[in-house]
Design a protein around this motif. Structure first.
Motif, mmCIF file in Angstrom:
data_model
loop_
_atom_site.group_PDB
_atom_site.id
_atom_site.type_symbol
_atom_site.label_atom_id
_atom_site.label_comp_id
_atom_site.label_asym_id
_atom_site.label_seq_id
_atom_site.Cartn_x
_atom_site.Cartn_y
_atom_site.Cartn_z
ATOM 1 N N GLU A 1 0.846 -1.251 -0.092
ATOM 2 C CA GLU A 1 -0.003 -0.011 -0.084
ATOM 3 C C GLU A 1 0.790 1.335 0.079
ATOM 4 O O GLU A 1 0.577 2.239 -0.634
ATOM 5 C CB GLU A 1 -0.987 0.026 1.249
ATOM 6 C CG GLU A 1 -1.922 1.223 1.129
ATOM 7 C CD GLU A 1 -2.637 1.073 2.370
ATOM 8 O OE1 GLU A 1 -3.483 1.946 2.734
ATOM 9 O OE2 GLU A 1 -2.655 0.292 3.321
ATOM 10 N N ASP B 1 0.782 4.105 -3.034
ATOM 11 C CA ASP B 1 0.569 5.360 -2.555
ATOM 12 C C ASP B 1 1.535 6.329 -2.771
ATOM 13 O O ASP B 1 1.263 7.587 -3.194
ATOM 14 C CB ASP B 1 -0.034 5.428 -1.048
ATOM 15 C CG ASP B 1 -1.203 4.805 -0.746
ATOM 16 O OD1 ASP B 1 -1.958 4.565 -1.489
ATOM 17 O OD2 ASP B 1 -1.263 4.675 0.421
ATOM 18 N N ASN B 2 2.908 5.860 -2.784
ATOM 19 C CA ASN B 2 3.849 6.850 -3.041
ATOM 20 C C ASN B 2 4.650 6.713 -4.399
ATOM 21 O O ASN B 2 5.703 7.328 -4.564
ATOM 22 C CB ASN B 2 4.961 6.680 -1.842
ATOM 23 C CG ASN B 2 4.441 7.121 -0.461
ATOM 24 O OD1 ASN B 2 4.244 8.127 -0.228
ATOM 25 N ND2 ASN B 2 4.010 6.327 0.370
ATOM 26 N N LYS C 1 -1.642 -1.207 -10.684
ATOM 27 C CA LYS C 1 -2.511 -0.025 -10.755
ATOM 28 C C LYS C 1 -3.432 0.380 -11.893
ATOM 29 O O LYS C 1 -4.634 0.847 -12.002
ATOM 30 C CB LYS C 1 -1.716 1.177 -10.643
ATOM 31 C CG LYS C 1 -0.759 1.497 -9.331
ATOM 32 C CD LYS C 1 0.102 2.468 -9.146
ATOM 33 C CE LYS C 1 -0.354 3.618 -8.474
ATOM 34 N NZ LYS C 1 0.579 4.685 -8.297
#
Length: 103
Positions: free
Chosen positions: A75, A79-80, A99
């Motif tokens: 995660e 997210d990064n 993604k």
């Protein structure tokens, strides 16, 4: 041919204190990254998680499969937008595909 001499200055590191909430608990930012302290990769050779292009990811992924924070790690990477290394048991290519499929 002339020489160029470059002098580098030592830059002191800034120490940022951990922010505590009123009840003495860590703030959300520190809590969110607390999983990294429990990650198995922190106890192994980091080079396994950042192989050379075309290198094997097998050992890193094996460590990830038995890690209690694999989901948090993945995660974080998603997210990064982590572009290098094995995170949460997936390579950068695998994370990109994940993604794309999620959209």
């Amino acid at each position: 041919m002339s020489e160029v001499i470059v002098q580098l200055e030592a830059v002191p590191l800034e120490i940022v204190p951990l922010e505590l909430e009123h009840d003495g608990e860590c703030s959300d930012d520190a809590e969110e990254l607390g999983w990294q302290d429990r990650a198995l990769c922190a106890q192994t050779d980091p080079e396994a998680f950042f192989p050379e292009k075309g290198g094997s990811t097998r050992e890193a992924k094996k460590v990830c499969r038995s890690c209690e924070v694999q989901a948090e790690c993945l995660e974080f990477a998603l997210d990064n937008d982590e572009r290098f290394g094995i995170w949460g048991g997936m390579s950068e290519r695998e994370r990109r595909r994940l993604k794309r499929e999620a959209v």
